[in-house]
Design a protein around this motif. Structure first.
Motif, PDB file in Angstrom:
ATOM      1  N   UNK A 188      67.417 117.989 160.271  1.00 35.09           N
ATOM      2  CA  UNK A 188      65.952 117.935 160.187  1.00 35.09           C
ATOM      3  C   UNK A 188      65.367 119.316 160.436  1.00 35.09           C
ATOM      4  N   UNK A 189      64.230 119.609 159.799  1.00 29.81           N
ATOM      5  CA  UNK A 189      63.715 120.985 159.862  1.00 29.81           C
ATOM      6  C   UNK A 189      63.380 121.440 161.282  1.00 29.81           C
ATOM      7  N   UNK A 190      63.042 120.502 162.184  1.00 30.26           N
ATOM      8  CA  UNK A 190      62.772 120.919 163.569  1.00 30.26           C
ATOM      9  C   UNK A 190      64.043 121.431 164.225  1.00 30.26           C
ATOM     10  N   UNK A 191      65.118 120.672 163.987  1.00 21.93           N
ATOM     11  CA  UNK A 191      66.388 121.086 164.595  1.00 21.93           C
ATOM     12  C   UNK A 191      66.870 122.390 163.946  1.00 21.93           C
ATOM     13  N   UNK A 192      66.652 122.487 162.657  1.00 17.69           N
ATOM     14  CA  UNK A 192      67.028 123.698 161.929  1.00 17.69           C
ATOM     15  C   UNK A 192      66.266 124.893 162.486  1.00 17.69           C
ATOM     16  N   UNK A 193      65.016 124.677 162.765  1.00 21.72           N
ATOM     17  CA  UNK A 193      64.156 125.734 163.268  1.00 21.72           C
ATOM     18  C   UNK A 193      64.619 126.174 164.663  1.00 21.72           C
ATOM     19  N   UNK A 194      65.015 125.182 165.500  1.00 22.58           N
ATOM     20  CA  UNK A 194      65.487 125.520 166.850  1.00 22.58           C
ATOM     21  C   UNK A 194      66.819 126.258 166.828  1.00 22.58           C
ATOM     22  N   UNK A 195      67.731 125.776 165.997  1.00 19.01           N
ATOM     23  CA  UNK A 195      69.081 126.349 165.990  1.00 19.01           C
ATOM     24  C   UNK A 195      69.174 127.575 165.089  1.00 19.01           C
ATOM     25  N   UNK A 196      68.342 127.603 164.068  1.00 14.33           N
ATOM     26  CA  UNK A 196      68.346 128.752 163.163  1.00 14.33           C
ATOM     27  C   UNK A 196      69.255 128.577 161.967  1.00 14.33           C
ATOM     28  N   UNK A 197      70.173 127.634 162.022  1.00 18.85           N
ATOM     29  CA  UNK A 197      71.047 127.406 160.866  1.00 18.85           C
ATOM     30  C   UNK A 197      71.595 125.993 160.939  1.00 18.85           C
ATOM     31  N   UNK A 198      72.036 125.494 159.774  1.00 14.98           N
ATOM     32  CA  UNK A 198      72.708 124.193 159.693  1.00 14.98           C
ATOM     33  C   UNK A 198      74.193 124.487 159.548  1.00 14.98           C
ATOM     34  N   UNK A 199      74.974 124.129 160.565  1.00 11.31           N
ATOM     35  CA  UNK A 199      76.401 124.465 160.535  1.00 11.31           C
ATOM     36  C   UNK A 199      77.109 123.819 159.347  1.00 11.31           C
ATOM     37  N   UNK A 200      76.646 122.635 158.924  1.00  8.37           N
ATOM     38  CA  UNK A 200      77.265 121.976 157.764  1.00  8.37           C
ATOM     39  C   UNK A 200      76.985 122.781 156.494  1.00  8.37           C
TER      40      UNK A 200
END
Ligand SMILES: [Zn+2]
Ligand SMILES: [Zn+2]
Length: 248
Positions: free
Chosen positions: A132-144
Motif C-alpha cells: 500500500x502506498x502508505x507503507x511504501x512511503x514509510x519504507x521507501x521501497x517495495x522489497x517484492x
C-alpha cells in the motif's frame, strides 16, 4: 581494464567484505559466508505436482502426486517456485531486505529465485505483490518489486511493476487465522486500471519475498486470473511450509 576492476580492490580495503548475516569475512563484496549459505534450505524433489511442496527424501511417489493441502483446496495458482524454505537464516535475509535497507541483498536473493524459474522467458510478465502506498512511503521501497525487477532482468521477461495495486491499507496479517486474512484482504488487491489489457492472455510470475498463509498471494492470483491471465506462477524467496506458523 574495466572501471570495476580498478575500484573493487580499493573498496575491499576500505570495507573488507563481510557476510551480511553474521559479519564473518567473505571472499566477495556480495554474498553470504559459507556457514550461512549452508543454513539455507533449498526445497527439492519429490514434491507436490501442484505447489512444489517437498515431500521429504525417502518418499517414493508417482509423478504428479499432490500434497494434502492442495487436495483439500485445489489452488488457483499454477505452481510455486520457492528459492528457499523459511527458516532462521532465510528469515534474517528477508528481514534485512525489508527493514534493514540492505538493497544490495536483492541481487543474490533474486538469483536464487531465478534458478527456480527455468521455464520463464520473454513472453512472461513479472508482477510484484503490491504494497500500500502508505507503507511504501514509510519504507521507501517495495522489497517484492526490487526482487521482481532483478528477476525480470535475469530472465529477460517483462516487468509490470504496477500490475497490481492495493486499494486499501491492510493490517499486518500475522496473528490472524486464514479466514480472517481472507476477509481482511477481500477487495484490497486489484489490477491497475491501466494494466488490465496487458495482462489478458499472458503468463505471469507473481513475486513476493515470503510466502506464508498464501492469503495475500491468493488475492493477487485471483485478481490476475479475473483479468484474463492464462497462467500465474508464484515465486518467493522463502516459503513457510507450516501455514499455522505466523511469522511476520
Ligand atoms: Zn555468515
Ligand atoms: Zn501442493
Amino acid at each position: 581494464m574495466a572501471l570495476a576492476d580498478v575500484l573493487t580492490p580499493a573498496l575491499d580495503l576500505v570495507f573488507p567484505p563481510r557476510c551480511p548475516l553474521c559479519g564473518e569475512g567473505t571472499a566477495a563484496q556480495i554474498g553470504l559466508c559459507g556457514a550461512c549459505w549452508g543454513q539455507l534450505v533449498i526445497p527439492g524433489d519429490p514434491s507436490c505436482g501442484r505447489c512444489g511442496r517437498p515431500f521429504g527424501s525417502g518418499v517414493h511417489l508417482s509423478d504428479g502426486a499432490v500434497c494434502a493441502p492442495c487436495l483439500a483446496h485445489p489452488p488457483r495458482h499454477d505452481g510455486i517456485a520457492a528459492a528457499t524454505l523459511y527458516n532462521d537464516t532465510s528469515r534474517k535475509l528477508v528481514l534485512a531486505l525489508k527493514h534493514g535497507r540492505r538493497i544490495a541483498l536483492t541481487g543474490m536473493m533474486a538469483r536464487l529465485m531465478a534458478t527456480k524459474l527455468a521455464q520463464i522467458d520473454e513472453e512472461w510478465l513479472i508482477v510484484p505483490v503490491p504494497l500500500h502506498r502508505w507503507r511504501l512511503w514509510r519504507r521507501g521501497y517495495n522489497q517484492a518489486a526490487l526482487l521482481a525487477a532483478d528477476i525480470a532482468k535475469l530472465r529477460g521477461a517483462r516487468l509490470v511493476v504496477d500490475g497490481l495495486v492495493r486499494r486499501k491499507a491492510t493490517p499486518t496479517l500475522g496473528g490472524l487465522g486464514s479466514k480472517a486474512r481472507t476477509r481482511v484482504l477481500s477487495g484490497a488487491i486489484a489490477i491497475h486500471p491501466r494494466r488490465g489489457e496487458s495482462i489478458k492472455g499472458k503468463r505471469v510470475v507473481l513475486v513476493d519475498d515470503v510466502l506464508t498463509s498464501g492469503a495475500t498471494s491468493n488475492a493477487c492470483v485471483s485478481a490476475l486470473k479475473r483479468a484474463g491471465a492464462e497462467k500465474v506462477v508464484i515465486a518467493c524467496f522463502a516459503r513457510v511450509l507450516h501455514e499455522a506458523l505466523d511469522v511476520m
